[in-house]
Design a protein around this motif. Structure first.
Motif, PDB file in Angstrom:
ATOM      1  N   PRO A 204       9.953  19.647  -5.793  1.00 28.28           N
ATOM      2  CA  PRO A 204       8.698  18.514  -6.090  1.00 28.28           C
ATOM      3  C   PRO A 204       7.841  18.966  -6.807  1.00 28.28           C
ATOM      4  CG  PRO A 204       8.428  19.702  -3.966  1.00 28.28           C
ATOM      5  CD  PRO A 204       9.695  20.225  -4.463  1.00 28.28           C
ATOM      6  N   LEU A 205       7.600  20.353  -7.221  1.00 29.12           N
ATOM      7  CA  LEU A 205       6.809  20.787  -8.062  1.00 29.12           C
ATOM      8  C   LEU A 205       7.150  21.851  -9.070  1.00 29.12           C
ATOM      9  CD1 LEU A 205       3.858  21.391  -5.391  1.00 29.12           C
ATOM     10  CD2 LEU A 205       4.025  19.291  -6.806  1.00 29.12           C
ATOM     11  N   ARG A 206       6.600  22.041 -10.586  1.00 34.61           N
ATOM     12  CA  ARG A 206       7.035  22.931 -11.144  1.00 34.61           C
ATOM     13  C   ARG A 206       6.695  24.215 -10.636  1.00 34.61           C
ATOM     14  NH1 ARG A 206       2.905  22.031 -15.819  1.00 34.61           N
ATOM     15  NH2 ARG A 206       3.874  23.698 -16.725  1.00 34.61           N
ATOM     16  N   LEU A 207       5.626  24.689  -9.756  1.00 34.86           N
ATOM     17  CA  LEU A 207       5.353  25.717  -9.150  1.00 34.86           C
ATOM     18  C   LEU A 207       6.469  26.128  -8.161  1.00 34.86           C
ATOM     19  CD1 LEU A 207       3.570  27.999  -8.583  1.00 34.86           C
ATOM     20  CD2 LEU A 207       2.174  26.712  -7.214  1.00 34.86           C
ATOM     21  N   LEU A 208       7.038  25.368  -7.461  1.00 40.39           N
ATOM     22  CA  LEU A 208       8.081  25.569  -6.493  1.00 40.39           C
ATOM     23  C   LEU A 208       9.268  25.795  -7.026  1.00 40.39           C
ATOM     24  CD1 LEU A 208       8.104  23.211  -3.336  1.00 40.39           C
ATOM     25  CD2 LEU A 208       8.375  25.757  -3.647  1.00 40.39           C
ATOM     26  N   LEU A 210       9.407  27.387 -10.285  1.00 37.72           N
ATOM     27  CA  LEU A 210       9.285  28.285 -10.796  1.00 37.72           C
ATOM     28  C   LEU A 210       9.382  29.697  -9.786  1.00 37.72           C
ATOM     29  CD1 LEU A 210       8.346  30.052 -13.324  1.00 37.72           C
ATOM     30  CD2 LEU A 210       5.857  29.766 -12.612  1.00 37.72           C
ATOM     31  N   GLU A 211       8.908  29.425  -8.599  1.00 37.65           N
ATOM     32  CA  GLU A 211       8.835  30.278  -7.754  1.00 37.65           C
ATOM     33  C   GLU A 211      10.500  30.756  -7.204  1.00 37.65           C
ATOM     34  OE1 GLU A 211       6.755  29.982  -4.113  1.00 37.65           O
ATOM     35  OE2 GLU A 211       4.828  30.473  -4.886  1.00 37.65           O
ATOM     36  N   ASN A 212      10.845  29.672  -6.958  1.00 39.26           N
ATOM     37  CA  ASN A 212      12.441  29.770  -6.668  1.00 39.26           C
ATOM     38  C   ASN A 212      13.412  30.084  -7.826  1.00 39.26           C
ATOM     39  OD1 ASN A 212      12.828  29.164  -3.633  1.00 39.26           O
ATOM     40  ND2 ASN A 212      11.633  27.434  -4.315  1.00 39.26           N
ATOM     41  N   TYR A 213      13.072  29.911  -8.934  1.00 38.86           N
ATOM     42  CA  TYR A 213      13.720  30.540 -10.183  1.00 38.86           C
ATOM     43  C   TYR A 213      13.789  31.949 -10.101  1.00 38.86           C
ATOM     44  CZ  TYR A 213      13.729  32.018 -14.938  1.00 38.86           C
ATOM     45  OH  TYR A 213      13.920  32.667 -16.475  1.00 38.86           O
ATOM     46  N   GLU A 214      12.473  32.322  -9.610  1.00 34.80           N
ATOM     47  CA  GLU A 214      12.264  33.806  -9.560  1.00 34.80           C
ATOM     48  C   GLU A 214      13.001  34.568  -8.515  1.00 34.80           C
ATOM     49  OE1 GLU A 214       8.055  34.233 -10.104  1.00 34.80           O
ATOM     50  OE2 GLU A 214       8.164  34.210 -12.094  1.00 34.80           O
ATOM     51  N   ARG A 215      13.052  33.832  -7.295  1.00 34.88           N
ATOM     52  CA  ARG A 215      13.499  33.970  -6.204  1.00 34.88           C
ATOM     53  C   ARG A 215      15.056  34.383  -6.433  1.00 34.88           C
ATOM     54  NH1 ARG A 215      12.304  30.524  -1.007  1.00 34.88           N
ATOM     55  NH2 ARG A 215      13.418  31.965   0.679  1.00 34.88           N
ATOM     56  N   LEU A 216      15.452  33.237  -6.929  1.00 31.14           N
ATOM     57  CA  LEU A 216      17.112  33.469  -7.373  1.00 31.14           C
ATOM     58  C   LEU A 216      17.394  34.688  -8.115  1.00 31.14           C
ATOM     59  CD1 LEU A 216      17.924  29.674  -8.097  1.00 31.14           C
ATOM     60  CD2 LEU A 216      18.993  31.181  -6.436  1.00 31.14           C
ATOM     61  N   GLN A 217      16.572  35.077  -9.280  1.00 29.71           N
ATOM     62  CA  GLN A 217      16.542  36.232 -10.138  1.00 29.71           C
ATOM     63  C   GLN A 217      16.574  37.310  -9.293  1.00 29.71           C
ATOM     64  OE1 GLN A 217      13.554  35.162 -12.934  1.00 29.71           O
ATOM     65  NE2 GLN A 217      15.384  34.901 -14.627  1.00 29.71           N
ATOM     66  N   SER A 244      15.120  23.733 -10.818  1.00 27.29           N
ATOM     67  CA  SER A 244      14.664  22.293 -11.447  1.00 27.29           C
ATOM     68  C   SER A 244      13.723  21.522 -10.578  1.00 27.29           C
ATOM     69  CB  SER A 244      15.877  21.602 -11.855  1.00 27.29           C
ATOM     70  OG  SER A 244      15.409  20.148 -12.212  1.00 27.29           O
ATOM     71  N   THR A 245      12.783  20.743 -11.289  1.00 24.62           N
ATOM     72  CA  THR A 245      12.058  19.767 -10.740  1.00 24.62           C
ATOM     73  C   THR A 245      13.044  18.602 -10.430  1.00 24.62           C
ATOM     74  OG1 THR A 245      11.197  19.153 -12.810  1.00 24.62           O
ATOM     75  CG2 THR A 245       9.699  20.187 -11.375  1.00 24.62           C
ATOM     76  N   LEU A 369      -5.441  22.477 -11.342  1.00 25.78           N
ATOM     77  CA  LEU A 369      -4.980  23.508 -11.882  1.00 25.78           C
ATOM     78  C   LEU A 369      -3.466  23.604 -12.536  1.00 25.78           C
ATOM     79  CD1 LEU A 369      -6.754  26.132  -9.447  1.00 25.78           C
ATOM     80  CD2 LEU A 369      -7.455  25.313 -11.771  1.00 25.78           C
ATOM     81  N   SER A 370      -3.148  24.375 -13.454  1.00 25.84           N
ATOM     82  CA  SER A 370      -1.707  24.435 -14.062  1.00 25.84           C
ATOM     83  C   SER A 370      -0.968  25.331 -12.995  1.00 25.84           C
ATOM     84  CB  SER A 370      -1.734  24.937 -15.289  1.00 25.84           C
ATOM     85  OG  SER A 370      -2.021  26.396 -15.383  1.00 25.84           O
ATOM     86  N   PRO A 371       0.350  25.238 -12.916  1.00 24.64           N
ATOM     87  CA  PRO A 371       1.294  26.155 -12.164  1.00 24.64           C
ATOM     88  C   PRO A 371       0.932  27.415 -12.248  1.00 24.64           C
ATOM     89  CG  PRO A 371       2.585  24.505 -12.802  1.00 24.64           C
ATOM     90  CD  PRO A 371       1.250  24.118 -13.375  1.00 24.64           C
TER      91      PRO A 371
END
Length: 649
Positions: A204-208, A210-217, A244-245, A369-371
Motif C-alpha cells: 500500500p505504501l512506497r515505504l513497505l 522498499l522494505e520488502n524489496y530489501e527483504r527479498l534481497q 511494487s506499490t 515525511l518522505s519514505p
C-alpha cells in the motif's frame, strides 16, 4: 359599467373581436392578444400570442386615456397589417421548429402547442425563444439518455475480471493469511515469495515496497529483484521478482507467486479500487492475500466470483497485547520503547518537543515525511539512538518497530471533513504495533489522559464488522474513458468520469464504479486546457496535495506547460538547501517525487526524472537533518535547564 366592460365593448365596436383580437390585462400590462392558426404540411397549428407592438400601456396609464385615445391605440396596434405580420412570423417559426424536430426525431406539436397554451403577456418573439429553449432542453435530455444508454452498452462491470486476460487464463489459487498485527502473516507470505521462481509483492505504501524489496534481497543474495513504485524504479536486469506499490501492478507478465498486502484496503474509500484490480488481475498461479481477519468474507466472495480456489488461514497474535491499568498522565511516566501517537503533523512536533524537554530522545514519524526520512527516523529508534518514537498512525502500516508500549494522546482524528473518533479497526492496528515478536514478550497500550485511556479500552474490546462482500470499487482506466468517448463524442474528462460513475452497467452491484473527489475537481479544471483525454487523465492522478499552495501551483504550471507542448525541466541549482525550513523541505520532497511520477509517464515533456529523484533525496536528507537538529536543541535546552536548577540548589 366597469372599465373592463367598456374596454370589451370598445374592442367589439372596432371590429377587433371578429378578427380574433382580444384585450387583456395581466402582469401589470394592458395588451392585445391575436388568435389564429397556420397550416404546415397538413398540421393545423393554433396560436394565441401578443404581437411585437401588442403591449399598450400600464394599467394606471391606460385608465387615464380618454375613450377616443384608447380606440385610436387599439386600431393602430390591432391593424390587419400587424395581424398579418404576426401570422407570417408564426408560419416561419413553425417551419423552422418542424425542421429542427425532424433532425432530432421529435414531434413538432409537442412544442408548438405552447403557441396557444402559454398565455403569457410577453411578445411573440420571447414566446418563440422559450419554445426553442424547451426544444434545446429536450434535445439535451434525449442526447443524455442516448449517451447514457450507449455508455451502459459499452462497459459492463460484471465483465470486469475478464479485462485481465493473463490472470483469467491462469489456473489461479488464493491463499489468505489473515490476522492481527504481529501474527506473522506477512512473514509467511514473503517466505513463499522468496522461494518462488518468480513473483511480485504489492504494497500500500512506497515505504513497505522498499522494505520488502530489501527483504527479498536479504533472503537470497542471488535473487534478482526490482523496485517499482509510482515515483521510483530500480530495475534489475533479468529480475525475477518485483516489489511494487499496488497501483503499479503489471497485469501482463505472468509470475509464480503474488503477495497482496493489507488486503483489508479493499474497503478503502479512495484507494480500494487498486486492491480490487490486484485481486482480479494479479497474473500469478498462487496469490497470497495478507491482512486483517475482517477481510475474510470479502476475499472469499471475490474468490467465488473469480472462480478461484481459496485457502484461508486465520493467524493469532504471537505476543499478547494488553491495556495498561491506568493512563500515563505525566511526561515523566513515559519510558524507553514507547510510541507516542498523535494525529497531525503539528501535534506530533508539539509532543516531540515536550518529550525531548522531559529528557527522552525522540524519533519522529508522520505522513508528510518522505519514505526515506521515515526509514531513517525509524532506524534511530531501532538502533536505540532514540528512546521514544512520536508519530501519527503512519506507524501503523509499513514500519516494523521495536515498540513495547503504544501511548495514545487522543482518539480523535480529522477525516478530511471533520474531527471524529477513530474506528476500532484503526485503533487495533495502531495498538498492535506494541510488543514486537522476538523483541518484547508482551505489548502494552495506554492513553495519555484518562478519557483517551478509557476510549482506547472500549475500542480494543469492540467487535470489528466484516468487510462488505459486494460493491468492490473499480476505478476508471483510460481504456474505459476512451470507450465512453467513442460512443458519446465527449472529450471533457469531468463528463467522462461522471458517465463512468453514473451510466455504466452495474448489473448486480458486485463491482461498483468509483472516482475520488479530488480527481473530479482536477478534471473540471483540466477541461479548461487544450489537452487530450489521455493527458488530462494522467495529470488528474499526479500524487501531489492540492491543499498545499506551492504544490498545487507547481501542478498547475506543469499542466499549462504540457497544454502548450513545452518541456518542463529541472535544474540542480534551483533547489534551495541550507535556508529551507522543515515545512519547505518536506514540500520539496513531495514536489520532486511528483515530478518523477509524471516524468515516468510523460518523459518527452518531463525528462529530468533522475535529477528529480536526486533532488528529492537531497531534500529528504535536509528534513532528517532538521528533525535531528531540533531534537538535539530541545535536549540541550532540557539539560541546560536541569544544570541551572542544580546550580541554584
Amino acid at each position: 359599467m366597469t372599465d373592463f366592460d367598456d374596454d370589451e365593448q370598445l374592442v367589439n365596436e372596432l371590429g377587433l373581436t371578429a378578427r380574433g383580437i382580444q384585450l387583456a390585462k395581466q402582469e401589470g400590462r394592458v395588451f392585445l392578444r391575436f388568435t389564429g392558426s397556420v397550416q404546415l404540411d397538413g398540421l393545423r397549428i393554433p396560436y394565441d400570442l401578443v404581437p411585437q407592438q401588442g403591449v399598450l400601456a400600464k394599467p394606471s396609464k391606460w385608465r387615464k386615456l380618454e375613450r377616443e385615445g384608447r380606440a385610436a391605440l387599439l386600431l393602430e396596434r390591432g391593424s390587419e397589417a400587424a395581424h398579418a405580420a404576426l401570422h407570417a412570423d408564426v408560419e416561419a417559426f413553425a417551419a423552422d421548429l418542424r425542421e429542427e424536430c425532424d433532425d432530432y426525431g421529435m414531434k413538432p406539436m409537442d412544442f408548438l402547442h405552447a403557441l396557444e397554451d402559454m398565455q403569457s403577456s410577453e411578445p411573440a418573439g420571447q414566446v418563440f425563444d422559450r419554445i426553442r429553449q424547451r426544444l434545446e432542453h429536450a434535445v439535451e435530455r434525449h442526447r443524455e439518455e442516448r449517451h447514457a444508454e450507449r455508455t451502459r452498452q459499452s462497459i459492463n462491470l460484471a465483465e470486469y475480471p475478464d479485462t485481465f486476460e493473463v490472470a483469467r487464463r491462469l489456473p489461479r489459487k488464493f491463499i489468505a493469511y489473515l490476522g492481527p498485527t504481529n501474527s506473522g502473516k506477512t512473514h509467511k507470505a514473503m517466505e513463499a515469495l522468496a522461494k518462488a521462481r518468480s513473483g511480485v509483492y504489492l504494497a500500500p505504501l512506497r515505504l513497505l515496497a522498499l522494505e520488502n524489496y530489501e527483504r527479498l534481497q536479504a533472503a537470497d543474495p542471488d535473487l534478482k529483484v526490482s523496485l517499482v513504485t509510482g515515483e521510483e524504479r530500480r530495475i534489475e536486469e533479468g529480475a525475477t521478482h518485483i516489489a511494487s506499490t499496488v497501483e503499479m501492478l503489471d497485469t501482463r507478465t505472468p509470475v509464480e507467486v503474488a503477495v497482496i498486502d493489507e488486503i483489508q484496503m479493499l474497503s478503502d474509500r479512495d484507494r480500494g479500487a487498486a486492491w480490487t484490480a490486484a485481486v482480479c488481475g494479479a497474473p500469478a498461479r498462487t496469490v497470497y492475500l495478507v491482512g486483517a481477519a475482517e477481510a475474510r468474507r470479502a476475499v472469499e466472495a471475490l474468490a467465488e466470483r473469480l472462480e478461484c480456489e481459496i485457502e484461508v488461514h486465520i493467524l493469532k497474535r504471537k505476543a499478547p497485547l494488553s491495556m495498561e491499568p491506568s493512563a500515563v498522565r505525566k511526561l515523566k511516566s513515559l519510558r524507553k520503547g514507547d510510541a507516542v501517537i498523535a494525529f497531525s503533523r503539528r501535534d506530533v512536533l508539539m509532543w516531540r518537543d515536550m518529550v525531548t524537554e522531559a529528557g527522552l530522545s525522540v524519533a519522529t514519524v508522520y505522513g508528510n515525511l518522505s519514505p526515506e526520512v521515515r526509514r531513517a527516523q525509524a532506524q534511530r529508534f531501532r538502533d536505540g539512538q532514540a528512546d521514544v518514537v512520536v508519530g501519527t498512525d503512519a506507524i501503523a502500516m509499513g514500519l516494523n518497530l521495536p515498540i513495547q508500549r503504544v501511548v495514545m494522546t487522543t482518539t480523535v482524528k480529522y477525516n478530511g471533513v471533520e474531527e471524529e473518533e477513530i474506528p476500532a479497526a484503526l485503533a487495533r492496528q495502531i495498538a498492535g504495533r506494541a510488543g514486537r515478536y522476538g523483541v518484547h514478550e508482551e505489548g502494552h497500550v495506554a492513553g495519555y489522559d484518562d478519557e483517551t485511556h478509557n476510549v482506547m479500552r472500549s475500542l480494543l474490546k469492540e467487535k470489528l464488522p466484516p468487510l462488505k462482500a459486494t460493491g468492490f470499487a473499480v476505478a476508471p482506466t483510460l481504456e474505459h474513458l476512451h470507450r465512453i468517448a467513442a460512443v458519446t463524442g465527449e472529450d471533457s474528462l469531468a463528463r467522462l468520469l461522471k458517465r463512468f460513475v453514473h451510466n455504466i452497467d452495474v448489473p448486480d452491484g458486485f463491482f461498483f464504479p468509483r472516482i475520488t473527489e479530488e480527481q473530479f475537481e482536477r478534471a473540471e479544471w483540466l477541461d479548461t486546457l487544450p489537452l487530450s483525454v489521455a493527458d488530462k487523465f494522467t495529470l488528474s492522478l499526479v500524487p501531489v496535495s492540492s491543499r498545499v499552495v506551492t504544490l498545487q501551483k507547481a501542478w498547475e504550471h506543469w499542466c499549462v506547460s504540457l497544454s502548450r507542448q513545452r518541456v518542463t525541466r529541472l535544474h540542480a541549482g534551483d533547489q534551495p538547501s541550507g535556508w529551507m525550513n522543515l515545512q519547505e523541505a518536506e514540500d520539496a520532497c513531495r514536489l520532486y517525487s511528483a515530478y518523477a511520477w509524471i516524468g515516468y509517464r510523460l518523459p518527452d515533456y518531463f525528462p529530468d526524472v533522475a535529477l528529480a529523484l536526486d533532488m528529492s533525496r537531497s531534500a529528504s536528507a535536509r528534513v532528517d537533518s532538521i528533525l535531528q537538529d531540533q531534537n538535539s536543541a530541545n535536549r540541550r535546552r532540557q539539560q541546560g535547564g536541569f544544570g541551572r536548577r542544580n546550580g541554584r540548589r
